[in-house]
Enzyme design. Structure first.
Site, PDB file in Angstrom:
ATOM      1  N   HIS A  17      -5.613   3.705  -1.942  1.00  0.00           N
ATOM      2  CA  HIS A  17      -6.818   4.220  -1.481  1.00  0.00           C
ATOM      3  C   HIS A  17      -7.333   5.421  -1.890  1.00  0.00           C
ATOM      4  O   HIS A  17      -6.807   6.578  -1.297  1.00  0.00           O
ATOM      5  CB  HIS A  17      -6.716   4.124   0.037  1.00  0.00           C
ATOM      6  CG  HIS A  17      -8.135   4.143   0.731  1.00  0.00           C
ATOM      7  ND1 HIS A  17      -8.520   3.973   2.171  1.00  0.00           N
ATOM      8  CD2 HIS A  17      -9.524   4.748   0.448  1.00  0.00           C
ATOM      9  CE1 HIS A  17      -9.688   4.262   2.401  1.00  0.00           C
ATOM     10  NE2 HIS A  17     -10.405   4.810   1.241  1.00  0.00           N
ATOM     11  N   ARG A  47      -7.347  12.754   0.895  1.00  0.00           N
ATOM     12  CA  ARG A  47      -6.149  13.302   2.115  1.00  0.00           C
ATOM     13  C   ARG A  47      -4.810  13.083   1.515  1.00  0.00           C
ATOM     14  O   ARG A  47      -3.764  13.484   1.831  1.00  0.00           O
ATOM     15  CB  ARG A  47      -6.321  12.914   3.185  1.00  0.00           C
ATOM     16  CG  ARG A  47      -6.333  11.402   3.297  1.00  0.00           C
ATOM     17  CD  ARG A  47      -6.657  10.877   4.870  1.00  0.00           C
ATOM     18  NE  ARG A  47      -7.983  11.202   5.318  1.00  0.00           N
ATOM     19  CZ  ARG A  47      -8.446  10.698   6.329  1.00  0.00           C
ATOM     20  NH1 ARG A  47      -7.948  10.185   7.189  1.00  0.00           N
ATOM     21  NH2 ARG A  47      -9.673  11.109   6.717  1.00  0.00           N
ATOM     22  N   ARG A  94      -9.328   8.078  -1.207  1.00  0.00           N
ATOM     23  CA  ARG A  94     -10.456   8.613  -0.347  1.00  0.00           C
ATOM     24  C   ARG A  94     -11.222   9.717  -0.782  1.00  0.00           C
ATOM     25  O   ARG A  94     -10.861  10.523  -1.562  1.00  0.00           O
ATOM     26  CB  ARG A  94      -9.729   9.086   1.103  1.00  0.00           C
ATOM     27  CG  ARG A  94      -9.084   7.681   1.892  1.00  0.00           C
ATOM     28  CD  ARG A  94      -8.417   8.489   3.242  1.00  0.00           C
ATOM     29  NE  ARG A  94      -8.501   7.421   4.123  1.00  0.00           N
ATOM     30  CZ  ARG A  94      -9.227   7.068   4.942  1.00  0.00           C
ATOM     31  NH1 ARG A  94     -10.321   7.510   5.278  1.00  0.00           N
ATOM     32  NH2 ARG A  94      -8.734   5.953   5.884  1.00  0.00           N
ATOM     33  N   ASN A 102       1.002  -1.092  -0.124  1.00  0.00           N
ATOM     34  CA  ASN A 102      -0.143  -0.069  -0.043  1.00  0.00           C
ATOM     35  C   ASN A 102       0.860   1.209  -0.032  1.00  0.00           C
ATOM     36  O   ASN A 102       1.705   1.313   0.916  1.00  0.00           O
ATOM     37  CB  ASN A 102      -0.938  -0.106   1.087  1.00  0.00           C
ATOM     38  CG  ASN A 102      -2.074   1.019   1.280  1.00  0.00           C
ATOM     39  OD1 ASN A 102      -1.466   2.343   1.003  1.00  0.00           O
ATOM     40  ND2 ASN A 102      -3.251   0.902   1.548  1.00  0.00           N
ATOM     41  N   HIS A 134      -3.842  -4.619   7.710  1.00  0.00           N
ATOM     42  CA  HIS A 134      -4.103  -3.518   8.911  1.00  0.00           C
ATOM     43  C   HIS A 134      -3.290  -3.702  10.041  1.00  0.00           C
ATOM     44  O   HIS A 134      -3.581  -4.675  10.730  1.00  0.00           O
ATOM     45  CB  HIS A 134      -5.576  -3.269   9.281  1.00  0.00           C
ATOM     46  CG  HIS A 134      -6.109  -2.024   9.702  1.00  0.00           C
ATOM     47  ND1 HIS A 134      -5.877  -0.921   9.012  1.00  0.00           N
ATOM     48  CD2 HIS A 134      -5.935  -1.411  10.956  1.00  0.00           C
ATOM     49  CE1 HIS A 134      -5.999   0.302   9.783  1.00  0.00           C
ATOM     50  NE2 HIS A 134      -6.163  -0.084  10.827  1.00  0.00           N
ATOM     51  N   GLU A 177     -11.143  -9.504   2.885  1.00  0.00           N
ATOM     52  CA  GLU A 177      -9.809  -8.929   3.561  1.00  0.00           C
ATOM     53  C   GLU A 177     -10.163  -8.781   5.057  1.00  0.00           C
ATOM     54  O   GLU A 177     -10.644  -7.977   5.392  1.00  0.00           O
ATOM     55  CB  GLU A 177      -9.129  -7.567   2.888  1.00  0.00           C
ATOM     56  CG  GLU A 177      -7.770  -7.250   3.527  1.00  0.00           C
ATOM     57  CD  GLU A 177      -7.214  -6.190   2.889  1.00  0.00           C
ATOM     58  OE1 GLU A 177      -6.258  -5.333   3.661  1.00  0.00           O
ATOM     59  OE2 GLU A 177      -7.355  -5.883   1.624  1.00  0.00           O
ATOM     60  N   GLU A 235      -8.486   0.452  -3.186  1.00  0.00           N
ATOM     61  CA  GLU A 235      -9.307   0.585  -1.921  1.00  0.00           C
ATOM     62  C   GLU A 235     -10.417   2.020  -2.097  1.00  0.00           C
ATOM     63  O   GLU A 235      -9.773   2.734  -2.541  1.00  0.00           O
ATOM     64  CB  GLU A 235      -8.284   0.661  -0.649  1.00  0.00           C
ATOM     65  CG  GLU A 235      -7.443  -0.612  -0.438  1.00  0.00           C
ATOM     66  CD  GLU A 235      -7.054  -0.431   1.109  1.00  0.00           C
ATOM     67  OE1 GLU A 235      -6.895   0.783   1.470  1.00  0.00           O
ATOM     68  OE2 GLU A 235      -6.650  -1.432   1.514  1.00  0.00           O
ATOM     69  N   HIS A 262       0.788   6.248   1.977  1.00  0.00           N
ATOM     70  CA  HIS A 262       1.722   6.976   2.875  1.00  0.00           C
ATOM     71  C   HIS A 262       2.898   7.659   2.177  1.00  0.00           C
ATOM     72  O   HIS A 262       3.596   8.467   2.843  1.00  0.00           O
ATOM     73  CB  HIS A 262       2.088   6.352   4.245  1.00  0.00           C
ATOM     74  CG  HIS A 262       1.019   6.084   5.193  1.00  0.00           C
ATOM     75  ND1 HIS A 262      -0.155   6.951   5.480  1.00  0.00           N
ATOM     76  CD2 HIS A 262       0.274   4.751   5.420  1.00  0.00           C
ATOM     77  CE1 HIS A 262      -0.856   6.380   6.067  1.00  0.00           C
ATOM     78  NE2 HIS A 262      -0.953   5.265   6.183  1.00  0.00           N
ATOM     79  N   THR A 279      -8.163   3.579   8.386  1.00  0.00           N
ATOM     80  CA  THR A 279      -9.337   2.888   8.423  1.00  0.00           C
ATOM     81  C   THR A 279      -9.411   2.297   9.903  1.00  0.00           C
ATOM     82  O   THR A 279      -8.703   1.470   9.982  1.00  0.00           O
ATOM     83  CB  THR A 279      -9.675   1.911   7.519  1.00  0.00           C
ATOM     84  OG1 THR A 279      -9.422   2.551   6.143  1.00  0.00           O
ATOM     85  CG2 THR A 279     -10.833   1.086   7.401  1.00  0.00           C
TER      86      THR A 279
END
Length: 245
Positions: A46, A52, A48, A6, A195, A154, A73, A9, A104
């Site tokens: 993801h 963000r 969003r 992922n 996660h 998931e 995502e 970040h 999340t």
């Protein structure tokens, strides 16, 4: 067991300095290429609703750049659904989303949203896009995912990660994951997980059967600050070796 990285970040770091400027560093597209070259089996991002970190242009560029498997995502929101249908990632993972959360925080309530999730899953599958639901390791949610018609779930490993230092609670959370994975497999669902997973708590997750892929982001990006992204991905891949399924 496969590793999906992922890259959200990476975009978070970029947006801290370049938000609203349509570019800047570090570039999540470059990060995706490095991860794939290092051996990652897929790239997760993801988009969003509040944008963000990952931006619309990132998703379009990722669709062109990713050579392995793009996992988008997304919230089950009309605008994002239409973007997914346009971009056509290999798979979407539908997640809950609240504007005020940092990341999340919980699993999707699949059981409480059967109709709307079924509609979205049907549209995605008609477009050739596989569907995964990000859910807590609970039988009701697993059964709902099967009714909705998703190909994957998931499993939310947040509680496992949170309680990892407490042996008793860790074993309890592992057992929840084991039972959910077994039920999903019995119902014909493929099982991913993610996660809060990191270099310390991943090895014990080998106890969970039927796992296809782990999606990990923050831990890899954090380690990359010290080791470089390629090395961080390779070290995580090494921890996946030996999984028996």
């Amino acid at each position: 067991m496969k590793l999906g990285v992922n890259i959200d970040h990476v975009a978070t770091l970029r947006e801290a300095r370049y938000r609203g400027m349509g570019g800047g560093e570090p570039d999540p597209i470059v990060a995706a290429r490095i991860c794939e070259t290092a051996g990652a089996h897929g790239i997760t991002a993801h988009l969003r609703e509040d944008r963000r970190h990952i931006q619309d242009c990132d998703i379009l560029k990722l669709r062109e750049a990713v050579e392995t498997r793009l996992n988008l995502e997304m919230a089950n929101a009309p605008e994002i659904v239409e973007i997914a249908l346009k971009v056509k990632p290999e798979i979407v993972c539908i997640v809950p989303e609240r504007r005020q959360e940092v990341t999340t925080e919980g699993g999707l309530d699949a059981a409480g949203n059967l109709e709307s999730l079924t509609q979205t899953a049907t549209r995605m599958k008609a477009a050739g896009i596989e569907v995964s639901l990000f859910i807590a390791p609970e039988s009701a949610q697993v059964e709902a995912a099967a009714k909705i018609g998703s190909q994957f779930i998931e499993l939310h490993t947040g509680a496992y990660a949170e309680h990892f230092a407490d042996a008793r609670k860790r074993e309890h959370e592992l057992e929840r994951l084991v039972e959910a994975a077994r039920l999903a497999h019995k119902l014909g669902l493929q099982v991913n997980a993610g996660h809060g997973l990191n270099y310390q708590n991943l090895p014990a997750l080998h106890q969970v059967p039927h796992l296809v892929e782990l999606n990990i982001g923050h831990s890899i990006v954090s380690r990359a600050v010290f080791t470089g992204l390629s090395t961080a991905v390779k070290e995580m891949l090494a921890l996946l070796k030996g999984y028996k399924g």
